[in-house]
Scaffold this motif. Structure first.
Motif, PDB file in Angstrom:
ATOM      1  N   UNK A 137      82.133  25.719  66.386  1.00 24.81           N
ATOM      2  CA  UNK A 137      83.270  26.232  67.158  1.00 24.81           C
ATOM      3  C   UNK A 137      84.484  25.340  66.874  1.00 24.81           C
ATOM      4  N   UNK A 138      84.563  24.220  67.585  1.00 26.15           N
ATOM      5  CA  UNK A 138      85.696  23.317  67.370  1.00 26.15           C
ATOM      6  C   UNK A 138      85.453  22.324  66.240  1.00 26.15           C
ATOM      7  N   UNK A 139      84.208  22.201  65.775  1.00 26.32           N
ATOM      8  CA  UNK A 139      83.876  21.261  64.710  1.00 26.32           C
ATOM      9  C   UNK A 139      82.682  21.804  63.946  1.00 26.32           C
ATOM     10  N   UNK A 140      82.600  21.430  62.662  1.00 32.88           N
ATOM     11  CA  UNK A 140      81.437  21.813  61.858  1.00 32.88           C
ATOM     12  C   UNK A 140      80.806  20.557  61.275  1.00 32.88           C
ATOM     13  N   UNK A 141      79.531  20.626  60.984  1.00 32.63           N
ATOM     14  CA  UNK A 141      78.842  19.484  60.401  1.00 32.63           C
ATOM     15  C   UNK A 141      79.393  19.188  59.005  1.00 32.63           C
ATOM     16  N   UNK A 188      73.884  15.939  68.571  1.00 39.08           N
ATOM     17  CA  UNK A 188      74.844  15.323  69.490  1.00 39.08           C
ATOM     18  C   UNK A 188      76.222  15.978  69.431  1.00 39.08           C
ATOM     19  N   UNK A 189      76.333  17.079  68.733  1.00 44.25           N
ATOM     20  CA  UNK A 189      77.593  17.817  68.660  1.00 44.25           C
ATOM     21  C   UNK A 189      77.375  19.242  69.163  1.00 44.25           C
ATOM     22  N   UNK A 190      77.356  19.423  70.478  1.00 48.23           N
ATOM     23  CA  UNK A 190      76.988  20.726  71.045  1.00 48.23           C
ATOM     24  C   UNK A 190      78.001  21.830  70.776  1.00 48.23           C
ATOM     25  N   UNK A 191      79.235  21.476  70.430  1.00 44.00           N
ATOM     26  CA  UNK A 191      80.253  22.496  70.160  1.00 44.00           C
ATOM     27  C   UNK A 191      80.379  22.801  68.668  1.00 44.00           C
ATOM     28  N   UNK A 245      78.826  23.686  77.766  1.00 46.01           N
ATOM     29  CA  UNK A 245      79.893  23.465  78.732  1.00 46.01           C
ATOM     30  C   UNK A 245      79.892  24.555  79.805  1.00 46.01           C
ATOM     31  N   UNK A 246      79.615  25.780  79.417  1.00 44.02           N
ATOM     32  CA  UNK A 246      79.575  26.881  80.384  1.00 44.02           C
ATOM     33  C   UNK A 246      78.475  26.625  81.419  1.00 44.02           C
ATOM     34  N   UNK A 247      77.384  26.007  80.988  1.00 44.51           N
ATOM     35  CA  UNK A 247      76.306  25.690  81.920  1.00 44.51           C
ATOM     36  C   UNK A 247      76.753  24.632  82.931  1.00 44.51           C
ATOM     37  N   UNK A 248      77.568  23.681  82.492  1.00 41.01           N
ATOM     38  CA  UNK A 248      78.096  22.665  83.396  1.00 41.01           C
ATOM     39  C   UNK A 248      79.001  23.317  84.440  1.00 41.01           C
ATOM     40  N   UNK A 266      80.725  13.694  71.721  1.00 44.05           N
ATOM     41  CA  UNK A 266      81.622  13.156  70.693  1.00 44.05           C
ATOM     42  C   UNK A 266      82.973  13.857  70.633  1.00 44.05           C
ATOM     43  N   UNK A 267      83.877  13.210  69.923  1.00 46.79           N
ATOM     44  CA  UNK A 267      85.205  13.787  69.690  1.00 46.79           C
ATOM     45  C   UNK A 267      85.086  15.131  68.966  1.00 46.79           C
ATOM     46  N   UNK A 268      86.120  15.941  69.116  1.00 51.24           N
ATOM     47  CA  UNK A 268      86.246  17.253  68.470  1.00 51.24           C
ATOM     48  C   UNK A 268      85.262  18.269  69.036  1.00 51.24           C
TER      49      UNK A 268
END
Length: 565
Positions: free
Chosen positions: A288-292, A282-285, A61-64, A87-89
């Motif tokens: 942080x906000x989500x874990x596998x 597909x879960x770039x965050x 997101x920082x790159x965006x 994706x969500x989260x």
């Protein structure tokens, strides 16, 4: 000024390796650093410790942020439309709120208008809460002095430029006629449910034209239904630019699996996308906000609820595009429909390969689709091969505004024809039937016996009449065709062309038990359209009689044989 190339044709290898999905761009590094510096200092107000975005936001997101604010070259923004599919989260709404606050603070246009638009009041309220929380979390108090918050109208005003950031729910009354300096549309797949979404987005783009620095950002999760309308149009445009098939000022950042992970699995096998070891792609965050690990727990719950919930879950947490919506009262054949798609099948190839052909027809009212199904029996394998088409009068678009964008999509794909003149649909249908008849392979045409006079007359004009036009009794007497169709699909001996129109109709179908029989009716399916599927069942009913082709005779009169009485 030469447009930038925003394509990323090697995105599949990049996402497998966990690399950036943004190509190298000639950014204004000073401007990019200035934008990122402001963004990084904003703090998440609802996380313990209120971490700064520089720590809490993922690099993706920082790159965006860097690209968006570093693409101002000679007073013009070279990246005007970031399109983020994630994706969500993955902290989309919080990141979006921080992005728009950064845009407000960097804005130099006096009295400019910036908009954060959510699909629902709940999402808009969350975004506004995050934005004012970030202002209040500024330890130095700079943001509180610079920005004036008006909670009753969800507005934040920059005291220096008088520019304002408004956080609103998507509505034509809010967005029509605006000339914004920046707009962020959150959860486009939900916004696109509004029948006027495409028109309003077009008006937003038109309003931005006088402002060379303006941008329109999309942040969205994949739809939990087959994509349609404005969401599908923007997603397809983003994919085309990403793959190098089109150009433009949209920056596509799409976190979705490469093709090999999303192919329909064979019967009894687990699809590759269901392997948690690849979900990180597909879960770039993540972390942080989500874990596998949390996703795995949630997925286990979804599996207990059945296939319908699994698909919904995968669309929202893995960005898996749904081609066919499954529901608890679905037709059993729907479970095998996607597996039996052969995109290489066409009407022409079916006519060439088949030894005999049956045609099914259904619908045709002003509030219905007119459905046509051409069902052939392969001369070598004896597999059944299905091609369908539908027609819709413009009155359907007016009566069913919620479905109008989807029907227009089907029209653009060539699966459906929108007609403006009454009778045009029946003439086109009769001509296709005549084309099939000219091959000498047509056995019978099956129709719902109710309300078919105009169709029978049109067929008679093409010398298709007599005992070749068969009335197929509907209701519980169609149980045999319903069960035959689902069995042939499960066996792998019924193939279709993979048309999105038919995936939609199959997903719409509702099954009701009637004693020892089952029925699929328009009444059970509500306003959702199933006419091409019913046409297919009419064709299946005829093909189940093991017909032989009848050379086209000449009839001075035409009759109607009713099957199933």
């Amino acid at each position: 000024m030469t447009a930038w190339n925003l394509s990323c044709p090697d995105w599949e290898s990049r996402i497998r390796a966990g690399r950036s999905l943004i190509p190298a761009l000639p950014l204004d590094r000073a401007a990019a650093a200035r934008g990122l510096g402001i963004f990084d200092k904003l703090r998440l107000p609802d996380v313990p410790g209120k971490p700064a975005m520089g720590e809490a936001a993922g690099e993706w997101f920082r790159e965006i942020v860097e690209v968006l604010f570093g693409s101002m070259i000679g007073g013009e923004r070279m990246v005007r439309e970031p399109f983020l599919l994630v994706p969500k989260k993955n902290s989309k709404t919080s990141g979006g709120a921080a992005l728009m606050l950064t845009a407000l603070l960097l804005n130099e246009r006096p009295r400019a208008e910036l908009l954060f638009v959510g699909p629902t009041k709940m999402v808009a309220d969350l975004a506004f809460s995050q934005a004012i929380g970030m202002i209040e979390a500024d330890e130095e108090g700079f943001l509180g002095k610079r920005l004036h918050v008006q909670e009753h109208v969800k507005q934040i005003t920059d005291r220096r430029t008088k520019a304002k950031l408004l956080i609103k729910t998507f509505d034509s009354s809010v967005l029509t006629g605006v000339k914004p300096a920046a707009v962020l549309l959150d959860e486009l797949h939900e916004i696109a449910r509004n029948a006027a979404a495409a028109r309003i987005i077009g008006q937003i783009r038109g309003g931005m034209l006088p402002n060379p620095e303006a941008f329109l950002a999309f942040i969205t999760t994949q739809s939990d239904e087959p994509p349609s309308g404005a969401f599908r149009a923007e997603l397809m445009a983003a994919r085309a630019i990403r793959d190098g098939r089109a150009s433009g000022k949209m920056l596509p950042v799409l976190y979705e699996f490469p093709a090999e992970y999303i192919q329909p699995a064979a019967l009894g096998e687990t699809p590759r996308w269901a392997d948690p070891s690849i979900w990180w792609m597909v879960n770039p965050n993540r972390d942080r906000s989500i874990t596998i690990a949390r996703l795995e727990e949630d997925y286990e719950k979804a599996t207990l609820a059945g296939e319908e919930e699994i698909r919904r879950w995968a669309s929202q947490h893995l960005n898996l595009e749904i081609g066919l919506a499954l529901r608890s009262d679905r037709w059993a054949g729907a479970d095998f429909w996607e597996r039996q798609a052969d995109p290489l099948l066409t009407l022409e190839s079916i006519l060439e390969r088949s030894e005999v052909v049956c045609i099914g027809i259904d619908g045709g009212g002003l509030d219905d689709l007119l459905g046509l199904a051409v069902l052939g029996r392969d001369a070598k394998t004896r597999d059944w091969l299905l091609w369908c088409h539908a027609w819709a009068h413009t009155s359907v678009l007016d009566r069913r505004k919620s479905e109008a964008p989807r029907l227009k999509d089907f029209d653009a794909r060539g699966d459906l024809t929108i007609v403006t003149e009454l009778g045009e649909d029946i003439r086109d249908l009769a001509q296709i039937c005549a084309t099939v008849d000219e091959t000498g392979k047509l056995a019978m045409v099956g129709l719902d016996p109710m309300g078919i006079g105009a169709v029978v007359d049109a067929l008679a004009e093409k010398n298709i009449a007599g005992d070749r036009v068969v009335g197929v009794t509907q209701g519980w007497k169609l149980t045999g065709a319903i069960k035959t169709g689902e069995r042939k699909l499960a066996e792998g001996t019924l193939w279709h062309c993979g048309q999105t129109l038919m995936a939609w109709c199959v997903g719409n179908a509702r099954v009701e038990p009637k004693g020892n029989a089952i029925v699929i009716t328009k009444q059970a399916s509500g306003t959702a359209k199933i006419d091409p599927l019913m046409a297919s069942l009419n064709g299946i009913s005829l093909m189940s009689t093991n017909p032989e082709a009848q050379p086209p005779p000449f009839y001075e009169r035409h009759g109607l044989l009713v099957l199933g009485q």
